[in-house]
Design an enzyme around this catalytic site. Structure first.
Site, short mmCIF file in Angstrom:
data_model
loop_
_atom_site.label_atom_id
_atom_site.label_comp_id
_atom_site.label_asym_id
_atom_site.label_seq_id
_atom_site.Cartn_x
_atom_site.Cartn_y
_atom_site.Cartn_z
N GLU A 208 7.89 0.13 16.05
CA GLU A 208 8.83 0.44 15.12
C GLU A 208 8.86 2.04 15.65
O GLU A 208 8.44 2.27 16.48
CB GLU A 208 8.26 0.52 13.75
CG GLU A 208 8.23 -1.13 13.24
CD GLU A 208 8.01 -1.12 11.89
OE1 GLU A 208 7.29 -0.21 11.24
OE2 GLU A 208 8.60 -2.00 11.19
N GLU B 85 3.74 -5.47 12.00
CA GLU B 85 2.70 -4.36 12.01
C GLU B 85 1.75 -4.68 11.22
O GLU B 85 1.90 -4.92 9.99
CB GLU B 85 3.65 -3.27 11.46
CG GLU B 85 4.52 -2.50 12.17
CD GLU B 85 4.38 -1.79 13.29
OE1 GLU B 85 3.17 -1.47 13.82
OE2 GLU B 85 5.23 -1.71 14.11
N ASN C 120 0.78 -1.33 0.19
CA ASN C 120 0.20 -0.07 -0.09
C ASN C 120 0.98 1.02 0.02
O ASN C 120 0.49 2.41 -0.77
CB ASN C 120 -0.89 -0.04 1.07
CG ASN C 120 -0.24 -0.25 2.41
OD1 ASN C 120 0.76 -0.74 2.72
ND2 ASN C 120 -0.88 0.73 3.44
N CYS D 202 -3.20 1.28 6.43
CA CYS D 202 -3.53 0.62 7.85
C CYS D 202 -4.08 1.60 8.87
O CYS D 202 -4.95 1.01 9.76
CB CYS D 202 -2.15 -0.29 8.44
SG CYS D 202 -0.82 1.06 8.68
P1 NAD Z 1 0.38 -9.69 3.19
O1 NAD Z 1 0.32 -10.00 4.55
O2 NAD Z 1 -0.52 -10.36 2.12
O3 NAD Z 1 1.65 -9.57 2.77
C1 NAD Z 1 2.81 -8.57 3.12
C2 NAD Z 1 4.05 -9.18 2.78
O4 NAD Z 1 4.47 -10.37 3.21
C3 NAD Z 1 4.00 -9.07 1.28
O5 NAD Z 1 5.49 -8.85 0.70
C4 NAD Z 1 3.89 -10.70 0.93
O6 NAD Z 1 4.40 -11.20 -0.23
C5 NAD Z 1 4.67 -11.38 2.21
N1 NAD Z 1 4.23 -12.61 2.77
C6 NAD Z 1 3.01 -13.21 2.26
N2 NAD Z 1 2.87 -14.58 2.88
C7 NAD Z 1 4.18 -14.66 3.50
C8 NAD Z 1 4.75 -15.74 4.01
N3 NAD Z 1 4.04 -17.09 4.27
N4 NAD Z 1 6.11 -15.81 4.53
C9 NAD Z 1 6.70 -14.52 4.27
N5 NAD Z 1 6.29 -13.39 3.85
C10 NAD Z 1 4.66 -13.60 3.25
O7 NAD Z 1 -0.34 -8.09 3.21
P2 NAD Z 1 -0.47 -7.01 1.95
O8 NAD Z 1 -2.01 -7.64 1.35
O9 NAD Z 1 0.36 -6.86 1.11
O10 NAD Z 1 -0.86 -5.70 2.62
C11 NAD Z 1 -2.15 -5.17 3.49
C12 NAD Z 1 -1.99 -5.37 5.02
O11 NAD Z 1 -0.87 -4.89 5.50
C13 NAD Z 1 -3.42 -5.00 5.68
O12 NAD Z 1 -3.75 -5.74 6.50
C14 NAD Z 1 -2.73 -3.67 6.05
O13 NAD Z 1 -3.41 -3.46 7.18
C15 NAD Z 1 -1.35 -4.25 6.61
N6 NAD Z 1 -0.42 -2.82 6.72
C16 NAD Z 1 -0.21 -2.71 8.11
C17 NAD Z 1 0.52 -1.62 8.37
C18 NAD Z 1 1.00 -1.32 9.97
O14 NAD Z 1 1.92 -0.51 10.08
N7 NAD Z 1 0.47 -1.98 10.77
C19 NAD Z 1 1.13 -0.84 7.26
C20 NAD Z 1 0.64 -1.13 6.07
C21 NAD Z 1 -0.19 -2.19 5.94
#
Ligand code: NAD
Length: 494
Positions: free
Chosen positions: A471, A257, A159, A291
């Protein structure tokens, strides 16, 4: 020398200071979410690529781990300057990968990436360590010695691609670690340009390695890599839970996060001239794909009618369109698959008794270039029960629900009434009331009469299903370091 440029159609790994395709030769295809046109071919990494990156990182650490903080700082400052110098190119690539407005990428994403490097480059010049004078059983001085861990993993979502990628990489490198990083497979391009910038800034080969590919393949292989000593992850709660389980088995620290379902609480005395536009921004900035976005608005019943009317007007005034057009407030969502998920949440809210006050549809009449993009109107739902999955689960799109409350304790109960606890905002002229809310709200961040006002020194993170660890500021540097206490016997007193 192969340098990846803004014209790149192929996105390769960056291992040991060089751009290389996946060892298997496999690639993923990514389309531009705003146009639906094929955009890039991305290296599809696996454990073979990760093992090469791990070897490079291990060798590089022998030098980088001993490089003085002042030298690490100079290189990180040069990376920040390199990001600034390539602002236009990076913003264009971020806009293409995500569908977000180019103006937003230029004003928020890319400047913040440079700020992340600048912040940690200077933070390590001002570090101090604690010391303790001991008198019994003998005179001694204890002091705390912080050391880099070695190789750490940084995994980030789609995002805010470069913004969040650098929010992890900058402290990891600043603390003297080598990094194996993975950006989202949906938005890999600016991470690759960053590697070129880092190389030009003098970062030694092997210190930063970037592996592209799917989470279940490349991401999993990074977390499983035996030389990885810690994982810093931003992404969805379900993924975070899986990573935490794996890191638990390996007994390595993990910082998570995760998702949010953030409430904005509008009290009876709120200044609506400030609150309405700011809460609209908090709901719909980046198409609601942050997020921290507000997705539940809780309004004191005495102001419900006035707030709702003004909020719907503010929502309708937002312009949705071609991300390249300077007047667009909202661009495309990350993909059509994600749009379907967001629309399913809206349908759930309606099925549970809610009414769409505005939005809810795919916009018509967009310019031909973006007519097939993943666009969705900003949407306001009224009357959805707070127990509905539409209100309980993260939507991560341009959708808000509005709910009334009578007593402040009801607002607190509703705010805390989901499994998440990332952020909240309180809108009131009474600062003691704001403080009482903040003390009772389950959230890592509480904003009062503002939203997403970020100071990089403050701890950042969530509670409950929104994450583990913090963080920001010294928190990230501490997480990414080993600590030894050194006890020196001082001999007899004079
Ligand atoms: P996601 O969990 O699908 O993927 C995040 C990252 O993890 C990607 O690079 C993905 O390829 C990797 N990943 C997926 N499965 C994995 C595994 N089994 N092992 C290791 N890596 C793996 O999330 P997304 O759809 O890319 O992002 C959206 C989510 O991120 C939303 O839920 C949002 O709230 C969250 N988010 C949180 C914050 C925060 O600071 N709390 C900030 C931004 C986004």
């Amino acid at each position: 020398m192969k340098v990846q440029s803004s014209l790149m159609r192929e996105v390769d790994h960056f291992i040991n200071g060089a751009f290389v395709p996946a060892a298997s030769g496999a690639r993923l295809t990514r389309e531009n979410p705003a146009t639906g046109q094929p955009l890039r071919l991305i290296a599809r990494g696996d454990s073979v690529d990760v093992a090469q990156a791990a070897d490079a990182a291990r060798r590089a650490f022998e030098v980088w781990g001993k490089t003085p903080a002042s030298e690490r700082s100079s290189i990180l400052l040069a990376i920040a300057a390199g990001i600034d110098a390539r602002l236009d190119e990076l913003a264009q690539l971020e806009c293409e990968d995500t569908g977000k407005p180019l103006s937003l990428a230029r004003s928020l994403d890319i400047p913040r990436a440079a700020a992340n490097f600048r912040f940690y480059a200077t933070a390590i010049l001002h570090e101090s360590s604690e010391s303790f004078l001991t008198e019994r059983p003998a005179r001694a001085i204890n002091y705390v010695l912080r050391k880099p861990l070695g190789t750490v993993a940084c995994i980030s979502p789609w995002n805010l691609p470069l913004y969040l990628f650098t929010w992890k990489i900058a402290p990891a490198l600043a603390a003297g670690n080598c990094v194996i990083a993975k950006p989202s497979e949906l938005t890999p391009t600016t991470a690759t340009v960053l590697c070129d910038i880092a190389r030009n800034a003098g970062l030694p080969a092997g210190v930063l390695n970037v592996i592209h590919g799917l989470g279940a393949e490349a991401g999993q292989a990074i977390v499983d890599c035996p030389s990885v000593r810690a994982v810093t992850f931003t992404g969805g709660t379900a993924t975070g839970r899986r990573l935490a389980a794996r890191c638990g088995e390996r007994l390595i620290p993990v910082s998570l996060e995760l998702g949010g379902k953030n409430a904005a609480i509008v009290c009876a005395d709120a200044d609506l001239a400030v609150a309405v536009p700011e809460i609209a921004r908090s709901a719909f900035l980046n198409q609601g794909e942050i997020c921290l976005c507000s997705s539940r608005i809780l309004v004191h019943r005495s102001r419900m009618k006035e707030f709702t009317e003004r909020f719907i007007d503010a929502t309708r005034s937002l312009r949705i369109g071609d991300p390249l057009a300077p007047e667009s407030d909202l661009g495309a969502l990350i993909s059509k698959a994600h749009r379907e998920k967001v629309m399913a949440a809206i349908e759930r809210g309606v099925a549970d008794g809610g009414v769409i006050a505005t939005g809810g549809e795919i916009p018509r009449g967009l310019p031909p270039r973006v007519a097939d993009g993943a666009f969705l109107q900003p949407t306001v739902l009224l009357g959805v029960p707070h127990t509905s999955a539409c209100v309980q689960e993260e939507t991560f799109g341009p959708v808000v629900t509005i709910h009334g409350f009578d007593a402040h304790r009801d607002a607190v109960t509703m705010t805390n009434g989901t499994r998440y606890g990332l952020a909240a905002s309180v809108w009131t002229r009474d600062l003691s009331r704001a403080h009482r809310f903040a003390a009772r709200i389950d959230a890592g961040t509480v904003w009062v009469n503002c939203w997403m006002m970020r100071d990089l020194r403050v701890p950042f993170g969530g509670v409950k299903d929104s994450g583990i660890g913090r963080e920001g500021g010294n928190e990230a540097l501490r997480f990414l370091s080993d600590v030894s206490n050194v006890c020196i016997h001082m001999g007899e007193a004079l």
